[in-house]
Design a protein around this motif. Structure first.
Motif, PDB file in Angstrom:
ATOM      1  N   HIS A  20       0.868   4.677 -11.774  1.00 52.61           N
ATOM      2  CA  HIS A  20       0.022   4.784 -10.587  1.00 52.61           C
ATOM      3  C   HIS A  20      -0.186   3.471  -9.823  1.00 52.61           C
ATOM      4  O   HIS A  20      -1.317   3.056  -9.585  1.00 52.61           O
ATOM      5  CB  HIS A  20      -1.334   5.391 -10.954  1.00 52.61           C
ATOM      6  N   GLU A  22       0.006   3.159  -6.869  1.00 52.37           N
ATOM      7  CA  GLU A  22      -0.618   3.535  -5.599  1.00 52.37           C
ATOM      8  C   GLU A  22      -2.136   3.673  -5.725  1.00 52.37           C
ATOM      9  O   GLU A  22      -2.835   3.843  -4.724  1.00 52.37           O
ATOM     10  CB  GLU A  22      -0.019   4.850  -5.086  1.00 52.37           C
ATOM     11  N   SER A  30      -3.983  -0.855  -2.572  1.00 58.20           N
ATOM     12  CA  SER A  30      -3.382  -0.255  -3.752  1.00 58.20           C
ATOM     13  C   SER A  30      -3.084  -1.348  -4.777  1.00 58.20           C
ATOM     14  O   SER A  30      -2.919  -2.525  -4.417  1.00 58.20           O
ATOM     15  CB  SER A  30      -2.090   0.481  -3.393  1.00 58.20           C
TER      16      SER A  30
END
Length: 81
Positions: A20, A22, A30
């Motif tokens: 992840h 992002e 991010s």
């Protein structure tokens, strides 16, 4: 002075094993964008080895599944050498 947690996370990102990237941080950026701004691990460091160059071919962690652990589990096997 090797690079700390940001350096390790950046290495994981470049190796494709950071889950992840992002995900948003408290700054609203991010995690991947934040790590793009961080310095990588020093080239001569020997703290974190490359995935294709492990110290040992197998570690002391075992993934359990099946009737023993229907939801899955990770077990640390001690005394293994």
């Amino acid at each position: 002075d090797v690079g700390g947690v940001p350096g390790v996370l950046k290495r994981m990102l470049s190796d494709g094993i950071l889950p992840h990237p992002e995900a948003l941080t408290v700054s609203g950026e991010s995690l991947g964008d934040v790590l793009d701004q961080c310095e990588p691990l020093h080239a001569d460091q020997n703290i974190m080895r490359a995935l294709n160059d492990p110290i040992k071919p197998e570690g002391h962690l075992t993934v359990l599944h099946g009737s023993l652990a229907p939801d899955g589990a990770v077990g640390k096997i001690t005394g293994k050498e």
